[in-house]
Motif scaffolding. Structure first.
Motif, mmCIF file in Angstrom:
data_model
loop_
_atom_site.group_PDB
_atom_site.id
_atom_site.type_symbol
_atom_site.label_atom_id
_atom_site.label_comp_id
_atom_site.label_asym_id
_atom_site.label_seq_id
_atom_site.Cartn_x
_atom_site.Cartn_y
_atom_site.Cartn_z
ATOM 1 N N GLY A 185 -16.664 -5.994 -6.996
ATOM 2 C CA GLY A 185 -17.059 -5.241 -8.183
ATOM 3 C C GLY A 185 -16.068 -4.211 -8.675
ATOM 4 N N VAL A 186 -15.000 -3.937 -7.921
ATOM 5 C CA VAL A 186 -14.027 -2.942 -8.392
ATOM 6 C C VAL A 186 -13.086 -3.591 -9.403
ATOM 7 C CG1 VAL A 186 -14.148 -1.629 -6.249
ATOM 8 C CG2 VAL A 186 -12.340 -3.332 -6.540
ATOM 9 N N GLU A 187 -12.580 -2.783 -10.307
ATOM 10 C CA GLU A 187 -11.703 -3.270 -11.368
ATOM 11 C C GLU A 187 -10.350 -2.580 -11.264
ATOM 12 O OE1 GLU A 187 -9.965 -5.241 -13.853
ATOM 13 O OE2 GLU A 187 -12.101 -5.740 -13.791
ATOM 14 N N VAL A 188 -9.298 -3.358 -11.058
ATOM 15 C CA VAL A 188 -7.954 -2.784 -10.911
ATOM 16 C C VAL A 188 -6.961 -3.322 -11.929
ATOM 17 C CG1 VAL A 188 -8.317 -2.375 -8.440
ATOM 18 C CG2 VAL A 188 -7.229 -4.507 -9.191
ATOM 19 N N ALA A 189 -7.387 -4.256 -12.763
ATOM 20 C CA ALA A 189 -6.473 -4.902 -13.707
ATOM 21 C C ALA A 189 -5.779 -3.875 -14.594
ATOM 22 C CB ALA A 189 -7.235 -5.910 -14.561
ATOM 23 N N GLY A 190 -4.458 -3.979 -14.677
ATOM 24 C CA GLY A 190 -3.674 -3.123 -15.549
ATOM 25 C C GLY A 190 -3.424 -1.716 -15.031
ATOM 26 N N LYS A 191 -3.936 -1.384 -13.861
ATOM 27 C CA LYS A 191 -3.806 -0.015 -13.346
ATOM 28 C C LYS A 191 -2.600 0.126 -12.421
ATOM 29 C CE LYS A 191 -8.761 0.996 -13.630
ATOM 30 N NZ LYS A 191 -9.983 1.351 -12.893
ATOM 31 N N ASN A 192 -2.022 1.301 -12.440
ATOM 32 C CA ASN A 192 -0.991 1.660 -11.470
ATOM 33 C C ASN A 192 -1.680 2.366 -10.312
ATOM 34 O OD1 ASN A 192 0.990 0.638 -13.148
ATOM 35 N ND2 ASN A 192 1.488 2.614 -14.040
ATOM 36 N N ILE A 193 -1.586 1.797 -9.142
ATOM 37 C CA ILE A 193 -2.386 2.252 -8.007
ATOM 38 C C ILE A 193 -1.501 2.806 -6.892
ATOM 39 C CG2 ILE A 193 -4.014 1.510 -6.214
ATOM 40 C CD1 ILE A 193 -5.022 -0.589 -8.214
ATOM 41 N N LEU A 194 -1.955 3.885 -6.296
ATOM 42 C CA LEU A 194 -1.292 4.477 -5.137
ATOM 43 C C LEU A 194 -2.076 4.119 -3.884
ATOM 44 C CD1 LEU A 194 0.922 6.455 -4.033
ATOM 45 C CD2 LEU A 194 -0.838 8.235 -4.178
ATOM 46 N N ILE A 195 -1.401 3.496 -2.932
ATOM 47 C CA ILE A 195 -1.976 3.263 -1.604
ATOM 48 C C ILE A 195 -1.492 4.389 -0.707
ATOM 49 C CG2 ILE A 195 -2.034 1.738 0.395
ATOM 50 C CD1 ILE A 195 -1.376 -0.593 -1.513
ATOM 51 N N VAL A 196 -2.410 5.064 -0.037
ATOM 52 C CA VAL A 196 -1.994 6.108 0.894
ATOM 53 C C VAL A 196 -2.301 5.663 2.325
ATOM 54 C CG1 VAL A 196 -2.117 8.075 -0.672
ATOM 55 C CG2 VAL A 196 -4.174 7.341 0.510
ATOM 56 N N ASP A 197 -1.403 6.030 3.224
ATOM 57 C CA ASP A 197 -1.572 5.690 4.634
ATOM 58 C C ASP A 197 -1.038 6.834 5.478
ATOM 59 O OD1 ASP A 197 -2.375 4.200 6.780
ATOM 60 O OD2 ASP A 197 -0.876 2.618 6.542
ATOM 61 N N ASP A 198 -1.476 6.889 6.715
ATOM 62 C CA ASP A 198 -0.989 7.960 7.579
ATOM 63 C C ASP A 198 0.453 7.722 8.007
ATOM 64 O OD1 ASP A 198 -1.765 5.799 9.150
ATOM 65 O OD2 ASP A 198 -2.645 7.016 10.736
ATOM 66 N N ILE A 199 0.780 6.466 8.378
ATOM 67 C CA ILE A 199 2.116 6.149 8.885
ATOM 68 C C ILE A 199 2.646 4.894 8.200
ATOM 69 C CG2 ILE A 199 3.488 5.627 10.945
ATOM 70 C CD1 ILE A 199 1.116 6.875 12.568
ATOM 71 N N PHE A 200 3.901 4.942 7.751
ATOM 72 C CA PHE A 200 4.573 3.794 7.163
ATOM 73 C C PHE A 200 5.723 3.426 8.090
ATOM 74 C CE2 PHE A 200 7.747 1.737 4.532
ATOM 75 C CZ PHE A 200 7.030 0.959 3.638
ATOM 76 N N THR A 201 5.675 2.203 8.646
ATOM 77 C CA THR A 201 6.766 1.772 9.524
ATOM 78 C C THR A 201 7.536 0.642 8.860
ATOM 79 O OG1 THR A 201 5.136 0.439 10.734
ATOM 80 C CG2 THR A 201 5.703 2.571 11.672
ATOM 81 N N THR A 202 7.130 -0.598 9.099
ATOM 82 C CA THR A 202 7.826 -1.719 8.460
ATOM 83 C C THR A 202 7.329 -1.979 7.044
ATOM 84 O OG1 THR A 202 6.242 -3.376 9.242
ATOM 85 C CG2 THR A 202 8.060 -2.797 10.725
ATOM 86 N N GLY A 203 6.167 -1.446 6.706
ATOM 87 C CA GLY A 203 5.586 -1.696 5.385
ATOM 88 C C GLY A 203 4.683 -2.906 5.338
ATOM 89 N N ALA A 204 4.471 -3.569 6.474
ATOM 90 C CA ALA A 204 3.669 -4.792 6.482
ATOM 91 C C ALA A 204 2.224 -4.525 6.074
ATOM 92 C CB ALA A 204 3.715 -5.433 7.869
ATOM 93 N N THR A 205 1.643 -3.452 6.569
ATOM 94 C CA THR A 205 0.250 -3.128 6.232
ATOM 95 C C THR A 205 0.122 -2.806 4.751
ATOM 96 O OG1 THR A 205 -0.173 -2.268 8.459
ATOM 97 C CG2 THR A 205 -1.678 -1.575 6.706
ATOM 98 N N ALA A 206 0.997 -1.945 4.258
ATOM 99 C CA ALA A 206 0.954 -1.570 2.839
ATOM 100 C C ALA A 206 1.187 -2.779 1.946
ATOM 101 C CB ALA A 206 1.998 -0.486 2.560
ATOM 102 N N ALA A 207 2.105 -3.664 2.345
ATOM 103 C CA ALA A 207 2.393 -4.861 1.543
ATOM 104 C C ALA A 207 1.187 -5.794 1.503
ATOM 105 C CB ALA A 207 3.606 -5.583 2.110
ATOM 106 N N GLY A 208 0.478 -5.903 2.636
ATOM 107 C CA GLY A 208 -0.727 -6.731 2.654
ATOM 108 C C GLY A 208 -1.784 -6.206 1.706
ATOM 109 N N CYS A 209 -1.942 -4.883 1.683
ATOM 110 C CA CYS A 209 -2.885 -4.264 0.747
ATOM 111 C C CYS A 209 -2.424 -4.451 -0.698
ATOM 112 C CB CYS A 209 -3.018 -2.772 1.048
ATOM 113 S SG CYS A 209 -3.814 -2.390 2.621
#
Length: 236
Positions: A185-209
């Motif tokens: 039910g969420v709508e994200v089309a056309g939006k610029n979105i910020l993903i926040v995380d506690d730790i960024f290492t290789t970026g695999a988790t953020a890329a999956g999201c």
């Protein structure tokens, strides 16, 4: 006249109480315990070691940019681990104060100006139940909203995965395949979105999201991490 005298006595007693508390429990740096001016404030030396407001130059698609607030070393790592693995919420004010202390920095304001909605890397339901909270949401939510950036949980972690720090980049990518989905039910089309995380290492988790959001029509996706080493040294 008597009322005014009573008010002055009350004010004096409050001042005395504050002074005694300061003397018995002085504000200390949450990392090295050196006495500082304000509670939860980093001392000058620890701030120099930890604060790293910069952007990564290399990151996986479909991410458009990554910023870190601190370097994942020493005090920053210790604070995050205590919150994440020891369920120690006493460190939360110190983590949040770091964010509020950088609120006026141009690097932060310019980065947040690129987006119009923020979301948090989700935990799997089993881990969320065990821990009792999403540590990233606890750290960032109030601060982001104080920066006039709305937040919303857009993603679900549909696959239970192990802690990833023991795995190399390719292994992480394989483990995270199909691990995330869009909240119904969420709508994200056309939006610029910020993903926040506690730790960024290789970026695999953020890329999956980010891939899930991009497939749902998001325009651009950025990432802000509380801590990262940006590949400067291997995280142990």
């Amino acid at each position: 006249m008597i009322l005014k005298m009573l008010e002055q006595i009350e004010t004096g007693l409050k001042f005395l109480q504050t002074t005694l508390i300061y003397l018995i429990y002085p504000p200390i740096c949450p990392v090295c315990e050196e006495i500082v001016d304000e509670r939860y404030q980093l001392c000058e030396n620890c701030a120099k070691k930890i604060l790293r407001l910069d952007e990564e130059k290399i990151f996986p698609a479909p991410i458009s940019g990554v910023m870190r607030i601190t370097k994942y070393r020493g005090g920053s790592r210790s604070l995050l681990r205590r919150l994440k693995f020891d369920s120690n919420k006493n460190v939360l004010p110190a983590l949040q104060k770091i964010l509020y202390d950088v609120s006026s920095r141009d690097e932060v304001k310019n980065f947040l100006a690129k987006v119009n909605l923020a979301t948090f890397v989700p935990l799997h339901a089993d881990r969320l139940k065990k821990r009792g909270y999403n540590q990233t949401e606890l750290i960032f939510k109030d601060w982001l909203e104080s920066m006039n950036l709305p937040t919303k949980n857009l993603l679900l972690r549909t696959k239970a995965t192990p802690h990833l720090y023991k795995y190399n980049p390719e292994e992480r990518k394989e483990i995270l395949k199909g691990a995330f989905s869009l909240v119904e039910g969420v709508e994200v089309a056309g939006k610029n979105i910020l993903i926040v995380d506690d730790i960024f290492t290789t970026g695999a988790t953020a890329a999956g999201c980010a891939e899930v959001l991009k497939n749902a029509g998001a325009a651009k996706i950025f990432v802000m991490a509380f801590a990262s080493d940006f590949g400067e040294d291997k995280i142990k």
